[in-house]
Scaffold this motif. Structure first.
Motif, PDB file in Angstrom:
ATOM      1  N   SER A 182       0.829  -1.197   0.000  1.00 24.98           N
ATOM      2  CA  SER A 182       0.000   0.000   0.000  1.00 24.98           C
ATOM      3  C   SER A 182       0.864   1.248   0.000  1.00 24.98           C
ATOM      4  CB  SER A 182      -0.909  -0.016   1.237  1.00 24.98           C
ATOM      5  OG  SER A 182      -1.809   1.065   1.207  1.00 24.98           O
ATOM      6  N   ILE A 183       0.356   2.300  -0.624  1.00 23.22           N
ATOM      7  CA  ILE A 183       0.984   3.618  -0.568  1.00 23.22           C
ATOM      8  C   ILE A 183      -0.105   4.628  -0.235  1.00 23.22           C
ATOM      9  CG2 ILE A 183       2.893   3.079  -2.138  1.00 23.22           C
ATOM     10  CD1 ILE A 183       0.327   5.344  -3.424  1.00 23.22           C
ATOM     11  N   SER A 184       0.308   5.767   0.286  1.00 27.39           N
ATOM     12  CA  SER A 184      -0.644   6.785   0.717  1.00 27.39           C
ATOM     13  C   SER A 184      -0.031   8.162   0.504  1.00 27.39           C
ATOM     14  CB  SER A 184      -0.964   6.552   2.198  1.00 27.39           C
ATOM     15  OG  SER A 184      -1.750   7.589   2.712  1.00 27.39           O
ATOM     16  N   ARG A 185      -0.879   9.123   0.165  1.00 26.21           N
ATOM     17  CA  ARG A 185      -0.431  10.512   0.024  1.00 26.21           C
ATOM     18  C   ARG A 185      -1.525  11.433   0.555  1.00 26.21           C
ATOM     19  NH1 ARG A 185       3.342   8.222  -1.373  1.00 26.21           N
ATOM     20  NH2 ARG A 185       4.840   8.573  -3.015  1.00 26.21           N
ATOM     21  N   PHE A 186      -1.117  12.476   1.280  1.00 24.07           N
ATOM     22  CA  PHE A 186      -2.047  13.565   1.579  1.00 24.07           C
ATOM     23  C   PHE A 186      -2.029  14.486   0.371  1.00 24.07           C
ATOM     24  CE2 PHE A 186      -2.953  17.900   2.811  1.00 24.07           C
ATOM     25  CZ  PHE A 186      -4.208  17.735   3.380  1.00 24.07           C
ATOM     26  N   ILE A 187      -3.202  14.848  -0.106  1.00 27.74           N
ATOM     27  CA  ILE A 187      -3.318  15.741  -1.256  1.00 27.74           C
ATOM     28  C   ILE A 187      -4.087  16.976  -0.811  1.00 27.74           C
ATOM     29  CG2 ILE A 187      -4.216  16.032  -3.598  1.00 27.74           C
ATOM     30  CD1 ILE A 187      -3.832  13.018  -4.018  1.00 27.74           C
ATOM     31  N   ALA A 188      -3.485  18.140  -1.009  1.00 32.59           N
ATOM     32  CA  ALA A 188      -4.091  19.406  -0.601  1.00 32.59           C
ATOM     33  C   ALA A 188      -5.105  19.857  -1.648  1.00 32.59           C
ATOM     34  CB  ALA A 188      -3.016  20.470  -0.387  1.00 32.59           C
ATOM     35  N   ALA A 189      -6.173  19.086  -1.752  1.00 27.91           N
ATOM     36  CA  ALA A 189      -7.282  19.386  -2.655  1.00 27.91           C
ATOM     37  C   ALA A 189      -8.510  18.687  -2.076  1.00 27.91           C
ATOM     38  CB  ALA A 189      -7.000  18.878  -4.070  1.00 27.91           C
ATOM     39  N   SER A 190      -9.660  19.117  -2.477  1.00 26.68           N
ATOM     40  CA  SER A 190     -10.881  18.517  -1.942  1.00 26.68           C
ATOM     41  C   SER A 190     -10.994  17.052  -2.366  1.00 26.68           C
ATOM     42  CB  SER A 190     -12.107  19.277  -2.443  1.00 26.68           C
ATOM     43  OG  SER A 190     -12.313  19.029  -3.822  1.00 26.68           O
ATOM     44  N   PRO A 191     -11.644  16.237  -1.549  1.00 25.84           N
ATOM     45  CA  PRO A 191     -11.865  14.845  -1.957  1.00 25.84           C
ATOM     46  C   PRO A 191     -12.571  14.753  -3.311  1.00 25.84           C
ATOM     47  CG  PRO A 191     -12.365  15.096   0.367  1.00 25.84           C
ATOM     48  CD  PRO A 191     -12.123  16.482  -0.179  1.00 25.84           C
ATOM     49  N   ALA A 192     -13.504  15.663  -3.584  1.00 22.63           N
ATOM     50  CA  ALA A 192     -14.209  15.646  -4.875  1.00 22.63           C
ATOM     51  C   ALA A 192     -13.250  15.882  -6.030  1.00 22.63           C
ATOM     52  CB  ALA A 192     -15.331  16.685  -4.883  1.00 22.63           C
ATOM     53  N   LYS A 193     -12.304  16.799  -5.862  1.00 22.89           N
ATOM     54  CA  LYS A 193     -11.312  17.086  -6.901  1.00 22.89           C
ATOM     55  C   LYS A 193     -10.412  15.868  -7.125  1.00 22.89           C
ATOM     56  CE  LYS A 193      -8.538  19.574  -9.553  1.00 22.89           C
ATOM     57  NZ  LYS A 193      -8.930  20.228 -10.782  1.00 22.89           N
ATOM     58  N   VAL A 194      -9.946  15.259  -6.020  1.00 21.59           N
ATOM     59  CA  VAL A 194      -9.073  14.094  -6.138  1.00 21.59           C
ATOM     60  C   VAL A 194      -9.819  12.961  -6.835  1.00 21.59           C
ATOM     61  CG1 VAL A 194      -7.699  12.383  -4.884  1.00 21.59           C
ATOM     62  CG2 VAL A 194      -7.714  14.774  -4.123  1.00 21.59           C
TER      63      VAL A 194
END
Length: 149
Positions: A5-17
């Motif tokens: 597994s890999i994971s990233r925090f993305i500074a965008a809304s869940p809808a955008k991601v």
């Protein structure tokens, strides 16, 4: 469970991601200089999931399978153990791609579950961390470098 597994925090809304993750796979699905083209996405459990990856030296890698789950806005799950019309295939993994709200952004998590320890180790040796990590970085860049739509 034999999971990578890999994971990233993305500074965008869940809808955008979710939108970029599901509608722009050709832009992030493969580590560059590879590219991917979606063939068919029947976005429902049991629907066909087909894309082809193209390498810089003329490699062509088709990926055929089905969706085991499609939870709009949250996750999709695929497997290559079964193809369209539920034809058994040589299983390698179950892939899970998720978007989870986190703070002011979203947590992207991509996991590969394998039938055996050996298959998991083979996937790791193929470069899972670097490859899937590069894809996560590409997704993150697409989401963070564009304004919310």
């Amino acid at each position: 469970m034999h999971e990578l597994s890999i994971s990233r925090f993305i500074a965008a809304s869940p809808a955008k991601v979710w939108d970029v993750m599901t509608n722009r796979q050709g832009e992030w699905w493969c580590p560059k200089p590879w590219r991917a083209e979606v063939v068919v996405q029947e976005r429902r459990a049991g629907g066909r999931a087909s894309l082809t990856m193209y390498g810089p030296d003329g490699e062509v890698v088709p990926n055929e399978g089905i969706y085991l789950a499609w939870d709009e806005g949250r996750r999709f799950v695929t497997t290559d153990a079964v193809t369209a019309d539920f034809v058994p295939a040589g299983p390698f993994m179950i892939g899970i791609w998720e978007v989870v709200p986190e703070g002011d952004g979203a947590r992207y998590v991509a996991s590969a579950r394998h039938w055996t320890q050996e298959a998991m180790e083979q996937h790791a040796a193929m470069g899972f961390v670097d490859g899937w990590g590069a894809c996560a970085d590409q997704l993150q860049a697409l989401c963070e470098n564009e304004s919310e739509s």
